[in-house]
Scaffold this active site. Structure first.
Site, PDB file in Angstrom:
ATOM      1  N   SER B 144      -5.407   0.577  -3.466  1.00  0.00           N
ATOM      2  CA  SER B 144      -4.438   1.376  -3.912  1.00  0.00           C
ATOM      3  C   SER B 144      -3.066   0.869  -4.307  1.00  0.00           C
ATOM      4  O   SER B 144      -2.679  -0.226  -3.730  1.00  0.00           O
ATOM      5  CB  SER B 144      -4.320   2.638  -2.720  1.00  0.00           C
ATOM      6  N   TYR B 198      -0.327   3.903   4.887  1.00  0.00           N
ATOM      7  CA  TYR B 198      -1.579   3.739   4.101  1.00  0.00           C
ATOM      8  C   TYR B 198      -1.565   2.490   3.176  1.00  0.00           C
ATOM      9  O   TYR B 198      -2.521   1.550   3.343  1.00  0.00           O
ATOM     10  CB  TYR B 198      -1.675   4.977   3.042  1.00  0.00           C
ATOM     11  N   LYS B 202      -4.259  -0.652   3.632  1.00  0.00           N
ATOM     12  CA  LYS B 202      -4.827  -1.195   2.663  1.00  0.00           C
ATOM     13  C   LYS B 202      -4.779  -2.790   2.395  1.00  0.00           C
ATOM     14  O   LYS B 202      -5.570  -3.380   2.048  1.00  0.00           O
ATOM     15  CB  LYS B 202      -4.624  -0.139   1.505  1.00  0.00           C
TER      16      LYS B 202
END
Lengths: 384, 384
Positions: B144, B198, B202
């Site tokens: 991401s 997050y 990742k």
């Protein structure tokens, strides 16, 4: 004992610490010196030490047995890590997480490297998080310049430069070429692109320490160490060992092999630059790492490249000659090892110290000649 | 069946794949489309599918039951991951590791986020490594743009620029100011400095996929996705949901709230740029990710920022008007939300596509108007 516990739990813990050090095998010497120096630190009076290593750690001389715990433990085990946080000395307020599997070991044994360099650090972080208390535990984590990949350091600015967005004019290609033709100084924002399992493991652990700090679970301080010169002790098979060896062995009256160049006059000695700091300088910065104000650090990263300076192999040898004479320099023989030169030459050769100095870390005066003199004096005094 | 197994184990597996997809809740829609498209891919004839999700995954229509396995599983459990690799279809040769805890979920529940985004990915990597075989399993991992920190993107080039090493002249301060005044395009070498759990999770998983690839345990391909527009389905509370919502809802004849600006003529609509790609474009690139030659990737990283393009909110709305008329645009109402604008505005707004395109990834023609037209046609055909 109760007084000590009160100190550790009082609101004054910012200036009164109990400190845990965990030592790796390779870092054991450094950890031992750190323990001794912490006891002398005026900013940490009444410090208690919880010392842990894979072998039984020796407590510093003359330390009251009530003020230390020495634990032999395998820190890949969750219960062993938990035990560190539940000694007679209670919860620590500062943690030095120094243990690890070094470069060659992590490359030769991938799973062991990850288990120690990543997972064991996570166990330490979880226990530190569980300490709770009025403010998060200071978690000082030693990392390495192995997080940088050689090719990346060279590519970084080329990649950044040619892509400005309209309406700004593109920097000239000449500017981009300047950067690719010679690696620039590493700054706090230089991208990390590890080339080995050791650097990768350290980088992953750095990210965990950062994230635990951002969440307020710990108060992390990640310090990336320069190459430490002169390391005392026996010759080591590590790639960078010669950087210390060509000084240490001759000062002990022993021969040393320089794997760079064919002779003292080989230009290769001028070309190979190494980023170094003395053991005394690094230890001072270990202590300072527990005192800096982490709110002054850059947002979203607790990483600091510790101060150091660039020295060529030739400059090392010249300093040896200037301090100890030609006959000592003559103990160095030359046996070119292209692989060794390539690996050491791929490491970042220069960092910008502005950020680390602005936080309060220090760079000792005197350059390399002073380092050689200090080691020579230490040998004469029987210290090394 | 035996023929299929032979295909999977033959030296021809580079053009004949069996594919596992694991879907996160949020990625479930994307994963479902991917499964359908994989079956149509001429480069992967006779593909078998092992589908896994936290809810029972639906197999693609008209697929022979002998060619798929649908598994409901919690992929944080080691035995559940192991079971995926031991179905009636045998070992997979391509793995799409799409599952994860999204941005808000990982921020709200740190431990769950790490357990899924990091540890579950490691379980998948370990099973993929254990597959062994003639060549490593292709491991396609979706990441991401949350790995980038807003401040960092803005600081990156400033940090790089003022620190050239002698004898090169320093770039002018003006050049540095250009970069700080406006973020530049993100390149493959732009540093990652996540601002949330997050992005951090990742990024850590990316490093593991990179390292497993460098060691030859898997053949990793890490693809960072642009914001996907127009996402079908119901309105979502995600920060970036409006980027799709202001197109999707009006095309369904429903009202949509735009959290940027006070009206269609508000300059804020021109100022907020988003990096986007259509679902069809992203799915094409998912398929391509299994075919690219990883030996052509940059050394020491398997990360690719997938192609996309920059669109302003105003350009989105203009495209909606051009494709569907003023009455459809009038279904958009404006209710300024500064927090929303700040967060979306902190994301990288532009990436350089040169590297991803050079590897064979594609960028669809037609820009945003084409995306709106495709979605409008889909609504008319009852697809969305």
């Amino acid at each position: 004992m109760s007084a000590l516990l009160a100190l550790a739990r009082s609101p004054l813990t910012s200036v009164r610490h109990r400190v845990r050090s965990t030592y790796s095998g390779a870092g054991g010497w450094l950890g031992g010196v750190l323990a001794t120096e912490l006891l002398k630190d005026p900013k940490t009076p009444d410090v208690n030490l919880i010392l842990c290593d894979i072998v039984e750690p020796k407590p510093p001389k003359d330390l009251d047995p009530s003020r230390f715990v020495a634990i032999k433990a395998d820190l890949s085990k969750a219960d062993a890590v938990e035990a560190l946080f539940n000694t007679k000395l209670g919860k620590p307020t500062v943690i030095y997480c120094l243990h690890g599997i070094m470069s060659r070991g992590a490359e030769d044994n991938f799973d062991l490297g990850i288990r120690i360099n990543v997972d064991s650090t996570r166990l330490m972080l979880e226990q530190a998080r569980a300490c709770g208390g009025e403010k998060p535990v200071k978690f000082i984590f030693t990392s390495s310049i192995a997080v940088f990949g050689g090719p990346l350091v060279r590519l970084c600015c080329l990649a950044c430069l040619p892509l400005p967005r309209p309406p700004h004019p593109a920097p000239t290609l000449t500017a981009a070429r300047l950067f690719i033709s010679q690696p620039h100084e590493v700054s706090p924002e230089t991208i990390t692109w590890p080339e080995g399992s050791y650097g990768c493991g350290k980088l992953i652990a750095e990210l965990f320490v950062n994230e635990y700090s951002r969440r307020g679970f710990v108060d992390g301080r990640i310090i990336r160490l320069p190459t430490i010169v002169v390391r005392p002790g026996l010759p080591s098979p590590a790639t960078s060992a010669f950087v210390s060896g060509i000084i240490r062995e001759p000062l002990h009256g022993e021969q040393a092999i320089c794997p760079i160049g064919d002779s003292f006059d080989d230009p290769a000695l001028d070309e190979l630059e190494v980023w170094v700091a003395s053991p005394e300088n690094v230890i001072d910065n270990f202590i300072i790492a527990s005192h800096i104000d982490s709110s002054k650090m850059l947002p979203y990263t607790r990483v600091v490249n510790l101060p150091g300076f660039t020295v060529t192999v030739k400059q090392e040898l010249e300093a040896l000659r200037d301090v100890a004479g030609q006959e000592t320099l003559d103990l160095v023989t030359y046996k070119k090892d292209p692989t060794n030169a390539r690996i050491v030459g791929s490491w970042p050769r220069a960092f910008n110290n502005d950020y680390s100095l602005s936080l309060g870390f220090v760079l000792h005066d005197g350059g390399f000649k002073s380092i050689v003199q200090t080691f020579k004096d230490g040998v004469a005094a029987g210290l090394y």
